[in-house]
Design a protein around this motif. Sequence first.
Motif, PDB file in Angstrom:
ATOM      1  N   THR A 187       0.847  -1.201   0.000  1.00 34.33           N
ATOM      2  CA  THR A 187       0.000   0.000   0.000  1.00 34.33           C
ATOM      3  C   THR A 187       0.873   1.238   0.000  1.00 34.33           C
ATOM      4  O   THR A 187       1.875   1.310   0.716  1.00 34.33           O
ATOM      5  N   VAL A 188       0.451   2.198  -0.802  1.00 36.13           N
ATOM      6  CA  VAL A 188       1.138   3.488  -0.864  1.00 36.13           C
ATOM      7  C   VAL A 188       0.093   4.573  -0.652  1.00 36.13           C
ATOM      8  O   VAL A 188      -1.104   4.294  -0.607  1.00 36.13           O
ATOM      9  N   ALA A 189       0.530   5.808  -0.530  1.00 39.40           N
ATOM     10  CA  ALA A 189      -0.428   6.910  -0.429  1.00 39.40           C
ATOM     11  C   ALA A 189      -1.214   6.999  -1.746  1.00 39.40           C
ATOM     12  O   ALA A 189      -0.688   6.651  -2.804  1.00 39.40           O
ATOM     13  N   PRO A 190      -2.453   7.455  -1.678  1.00 39.09           N
ATOM     14  CA  PRO A 190      -3.282   7.482  -2.895  1.00 39.09           C
ATOM     15  C   PRO A 190      -2.612   8.184  -4.074  1.00 39.09           C
ATOM     16  O   PRO A 190      -2.686   7.709  -5.206  1.00 39.09           O
ATOM     17  N   GLU A 191      -1.942   9.285  -3.798  1.00 38.04           N
ATOM     18  CA  GLU A 191      -1.346  10.037  -4.907  1.00 38.04           C
ATOM     19  C   GLU A 191      -0.077   9.374  -5.458  1.00 38.04           C
ATOM     20  O   GLU A 191       0.463   9.804  -6.475  1.00 38.04           O
ATOM     21  N   GLU A 192       0.359   8.284  -4.783  1.00 33.12           N
ATOM     22  CA  GLU A 192       1.568   7.597  -5.255  1.00 33.12           C
ATOM     23  C   GLU A 192       1.282   6.311  -6.005  1.00 33.12           C
ATOM     24  O   GLU A 192       2.199   5.601  -6.409  1.00 33.12           O
ATOM     25  N   VAL A 193      -0.006   5.989  -6.162  1.00 34.90           N
ATOM     26  CA  VAL A 193      -0.348   4.713  -6.806  1.00 34.90           C
ATOM     27  C   VAL A 193       0.235   4.622  -8.216  1.00 34.90           C
ATOM     28  O   VAL A 193       0.883   3.638  -8.581  1.00 34.90           O
ATOM     29  N   ALA A 194       0.016   5.656  -9.003  1.00 36.46           N
ATOM     30  CA  ALA A 194       0.449   5.606 -10.403  1.00 36.46           C
ATOM     31  C   ALA A 194       1.950   5.325 -10.501  1.00 36.46           C
ATOM     32  O   ALA A 194       2.385   4.436 -11.246  1.00 36.46           O
ATOM     33  N   ALA A 195       2.714   6.043  -9.712  1.00 41.14           N
ATOM     34  CA  ALA A 195       4.172   5.881  -9.795  1.00 41.14           C
ATOM     35  C   ALA A 195       4.631   4.521  -9.270  1.00 41.14           C
ATOM     36  O   ALA A 195       5.711   4.052  -9.628  1.00 41.14           O
ATOM     37  N   ALA A 196       3.825   3.907  -8.439  1.00 43.39           N
ATOM     38  CA  ALA A 196       4.237   2.642  -7.814  1.00 43.39           C
ATOM     39  C   ALA A 196       3.919   1.414  -8.672  1.00 43.39           C
ATOM     40  O   ALA A 196       4.231   0.289  -8.281  1.00 43.39           O
ATOM     41  N   ILE A 197       3.281   1.615  -9.804  1.00 48.44           N
ATOM     42  CA  ILE A 197       2.970   0.463 -10.673  1.00 48.44           C
ATOM     43  C   ILE A 197       4.238   0.083 -11.430  1.00 48.44           C
ATOM     44  O   ILE A 197       4.579   0.672 -12.451  1.00 48.44           O
ATOM     45  N   ASP A 198       4.961  -0.901 -10.892  1.00 45.13           N
ATOM     46  CA  ASP A 198       6.174  -1.347 -11.584  1.00 45.13           C
ATOM     47  C   ASP A 198       5.998  -2.795 -12.027  1.00 45.13           C
ATOM     48  O   ASP A 198       4.908  -3.359 -11.953  1.00 45.13           O
ATOM     49  N   GLU A 199       7.088  -3.414 -12.481  1.00 49.75           N
ATOM     50  CA  GLU A 199       6.958  -4.749 -13.079  1.00 49.75           C
ATOM     51  C   GLU A 199       6.719  -5.867 -12.053  1.00 49.75           C
ATOM     52  O   GLU A 199       6.519  -7.011 -12.414  1.00 49.75           O
ATOM     53  N   SER A 200       6.713  -5.504 -10.753  1.00 48.42           N
ATOM     54  CA  SER A 200       6.359  -6.513  -9.743  1.00 48.42           C
ATOM     55  C   SER A 200       4.849  -6.579  -9.527  1.00 48.42           C
ATOM     56  O   SER A 200       4.336  -7.540  -8.966  1.00 48.42           O
ATOM     57  N   VAL A 201       4.142  -5.556  -9.982  1.00 55.44           N
ATOM     58  CA  VAL A 201       2.710  -5.444  -9.659  1.00 55.44           C
ATOM     59  C   VAL A 201       1.863  -6.286 -10.611  1.00 55.44           C
ATOM     60  O   VAL A 201       1.864  -6.071 -11.819  1.00 55.44           O
ATOM     61  N   ALA A 202       1.132  -7.224 -10.040  1.00 59.20           N
ATOM     62  CA  ALA A 202       0.191  -8.031 -10.826  1.00 59.20           C
ATOM     63  C   ALA A 202      -1.146  -7.305 -10.959  1.00 59.20           C
ATOM     64  O   ALA A 202      -1.726  -7.243 -12.048  1.00 59.20           O
ATOM     65  N   VAL A 203      -1.624  -6.785  -9.826  1.00 53.61           N
ATOM     66  CA  VAL A 203      -2.962  -6.199  -9.798  1.00 53.61           C
ATOM     67  C   VAL A 203      -2.940  -4.885  -9.017  1.00 53.61           C
ATOM     68  O   VAL A 203      -2.393  -4.825  -7.910  1.00 53.61           O
ATOM     69  N   VAL A 204      -3.528  -3.868  -9.604  1.00 51.57           N
ATOM     70  CA  VAL A 204      -3.765  -2.610  -8.900  1.00 51.57           C
ATOM     71  C   VAL A 204      -5.207  -2.651  -8.394  1.00 51.57           C
ATOM     72  O   VAL A 204      -6.133  -2.841  -9.178  1.00 51.57           O
ATOM     73  N   MET A 205      -5.374  -2.525  -7.084  1.00 56.06           N
ATOM     74  CA  MET A 205      -6.719  -2.574  -6.494  1.00 56.06           C
ATOM     75  C   MET A 205      -6.998  -1.252  -5.800  1.00 56.06           C
ATOM     76  O   MET A 205      -6.389  -0.958  -4.765  1.00 56.06           O
ATOM     77  N   VAL A 206      -7.882  -0.464  -6.377  1.00 57.28           N
ATOM     78  CA  VAL A 206      -8.212   0.813  -5.749  1.00 57.28           C
ATOM     79  C   VAL A 206      -9.716   1.031  -5.692  1.00 57.28           C
ATOM     80  O   VAL A 206     -10.458   0.574  -6.563  1.00 57.28           O
ATOM     81  N   THR A 207     -10.128   1.687  -4.625  1.00 56.52           N
ATOM     82  CA  THR A 207     -11.509   2.160  -4.545  1.00 56.52           C
ATOM     83  C   THR A 207     -11.519   3.530  -5.189  1.00 56.52           C
ATOM     84  O   THR A 207     -10.732   4.404  -4.813  1.00 56.52           O
ATOM     85  N   GLU A 208     -12.410   3.677  -6.159  1.00 57.80           N
ATOM     86  CA  GLU A 208     -12.379   4.923  -6.936  1.00 57.80           C
ATOM     87  C   GLU A 208     -12.551   6.145  -6.034  1.00 57.80           C
ATOM     88  O   GLU A 208     -11.813   7.116  -6.152  1.00 57.80           O
ATOM     89  N   THR A 209     -13.542   6.087  -5.130  1.00 55.94           N
ATOM     90  CA  THR A 209     -13.848   7.238  -4.289  1.00 55.94           C
ATOM     91  C   THR A 209     -13.457   6.931  -2.848  1.00 55.94           C
ATOM     92  O   THR A 209     -13.952   5.961  -2.264  1.00 55.94           O
ATOM     93  N   ASP A 210     -12.601   7.751  -2.284  1.00 50.67           N
ATOM     94  CA  ASP A 210     -12.141   7.546  -0.912  1.00 50.67           C
ATOM     95  C   ASP A 210     -13.320   7.647   0.049  1.00 50.67           C
ATOM     96  O   ASP A 210     -14.036   8.645   0.043  1.00 50.67           O
TER      97      ASP A 210
END
Lengths: 416, 416
Positions: free
Chosen positions: A154-177
């Motif tokens: 888990t990262v801060a919400p604003e860091e999700v995009a930057a944290a998607i690297d080649e280790s990430v299989a699935v990005v799981m986010v709730t659209e609205t906090d």
Amino acid sequence: MVWQSPFLSPGHHTGERRVATDFSATRAMFDLPEGVIYLDGNSLGPLPKAVPERLAKVVREEWGQMLIRGWNEAGWMEMPRRIGDRVARLIGAEPGSVVMGDTLSIKVWQALSSALELVPGRRVILSDTGNFPSDLYIADGLTRSLGKGYEVKTVAPEEVAAAIDESVAVVMVTETDYRSGRRHDMAALAQLAHARGALLVWDLAHSAGAFPVHLARDGADFAVGCSYKYLNSGPGGPAFIYVAPRHQAKARPGLSGWMGHEKPFAFDLDYRPGQGIERMRVGTPPILALAALDAALDVWEGVDPEDLRKASLALQEQFIRDTEAACPELELASPRDPGIRGSQVSFRHPEGYAIMQALIAQGVIGDFRAPDILRFGFTPLYIDESDIRRATAILARVMAERLWDNPAYKTRAAVT
Amino acid sequence: MVWQSPFLSPGHHTGERRVATDFSATRAMFDLPEGVIYLDGNSLGPLPKAVPERLAKVVREEWGQMLIRGWNEAGWMEMPRRIGDRVARLIGAEPGSVVMGDTLSIKVWQALSSALELVPGRRVILSDTGNFPSDLYIADGLTRSLGKGYEVKTVAPEEVAAAIDESVAVVMVTETDYRSGRRHDMAALAQLAHARGALLVWDLAHSAGAFPVHLARDGADFAVGCSYKYLNSGPGGPAFIYVAPRHQAKARPGLSGWMGHEKPFAFDLDYRPGQGIERMRVGTPPILALAALDAALDVWEGVDPEDLRKASLALQEQFIRDTEAACPELELASPRDPGIRGSQVSFRHPEGYAIMQALIAQGVIGDFRAPDILRFGFTPLYIDESDIRRATAILARVMAERLWDNPAYKTRAAVT
């Protein structure tokens, strides 16, 4: 890029009061208690008038008279898929890509489990600290069951995009906090995830029925959501799961119950997944809850989600402006930019819990989220300008007269 | 040893017609359609009269008027546990060891997943070919998710005891065979499993409410069941899970949803399992379905399960004797020994499907299970001797006059 405002037409972030469409027709479809201004439909939607009659009919005429024959004669068996198609229209999903059942937590597990297997060789579920805790708990439980190096990051919400690297299989986010109402830009995240070889699981708990959602257009892989908030299906109403058509034939159901079998009534000993979205069904469908949801969805006939969005933002802007003017001690906890805000507005105050209890005692119902968030949900389906005016006047009085400073309001209930 | 008759008192396998107790009071508590003899309560229980009123009250007065406050003020949040305790009394479980929610398939997954982790180093789930397919499907799905050599092994029902070897982590059996009504001796299986280092997961789908169950006395580790059969909660009613008190603190919930968290409303980012059976809760509880179940359970106040068992066996014996006398072409598919029979009687015929359709057209409702089983469920709660007399007379006429030999009865419906 992540924080753009895809659904906002020019002029609506200026706070003008014009409501685009008259929602008095939908307002008349709800049974709201006298003297209550209900700003908590983001937690539990109010009772649509059509529900009691529909439930009584299903209970007395279908269950009572048809008995077991109701599975065929009343169409019970098809309800998860038929109603799924009704929900699909509200979230921009293809027909045949949504099915109802279980709870949101179960649907999160199913989506994650299937998505992980579609990205073999990667082991990380990436989420953010603004996600609803149950999604994180479910992901944690799943990775513990799987072992083999699977993990949740888990990262801060604003860091999700930057944290998607080649280790990430699935990005799981709730659209609205769920606390702040801050929205992710799901289209941008999907594009980024796909470019980096990951899939996206999208939780629509505070999105479905709150504003226009475009799952197909915006590249969602899996999505899940509940129906008891903005879809008004009643306490603990059924959840939904979306699987993009391109994944349906390959998605293995980890919770392989008989209703997801290709031929449930063949009673074969071996599991063969059903066609398309049907495989995401698990056990015997909850007919009473589905019937309530089905009746509740009638409210949406004729509602244009774009009009709803415009009207919702107008209500929010009015609420923010009037509250900030009258209650300087409340700090806005939602994004000021309406383009990245869902359909709720939150304020922060150290005495948030007591303030909310005082408000509720005065007939304005919102809710509290630890540690200090006062949360107010807006939907033009049954809330209008005059409600907001009355609500902000009451809130102003609660703050000015310190009505919250009452020991009775400071003892926390089991459920907040 | 496995096939003994623990609950049968002397004299009741002789087929005597005496009904031990008068059930006219419970019969009056059900709303049964005119002209129907309902022998399918083992598939979907009929409507208890208290349900419509209770549902209307929950919908209009609780959801409608209390809105979100219902979670505290109407006790919604405690319903899974409170109603679990009501069910516990019917299945011989300790208070605080049963919780309601989800579907039976989900509860099977939870029980298996937790049980497997309590027996580290062993990799086999042992079940039998008479188990309900969904249990086998769920076990298969679980082992595929886990990998690591986990597997499901199925043997014939009579071979389960002998097949419990040192590879077996968990024995998973449905006590009452859904087709034949044949019962396992669960106490003996538990003893054997424990002696050989395995745990027992016990499916009570066709047991709970059908006859006395003694989970605590008979050494159950985990048990699961549904409420829409003999507990009459309505189509798709909530399931239950039992975890023996000795396992509760160690059982890891694989489906770790927020309602199973120690403090759901703290909204912590890390999962900590709740106390005792609470950890087996997953998502937001289905309040409407729980309310229906709660009202349906009132029927059981004052019912002695031992009396119910005696009366059920008397009805079954009457049905077998009269059917065999009048319909020699029907072959008994249930055990002749009532001590190893649940609360249903099945007959076999190659035209079973058409025969059942003809019977239903004549007002006698049972059901069909592929490939050739006519299935009839019995409960003295609302079935009495005169119903059985009329049902067997109609069955005799269907067979003698070949009323089933009608093309309209041979086209299979989606749900059988």
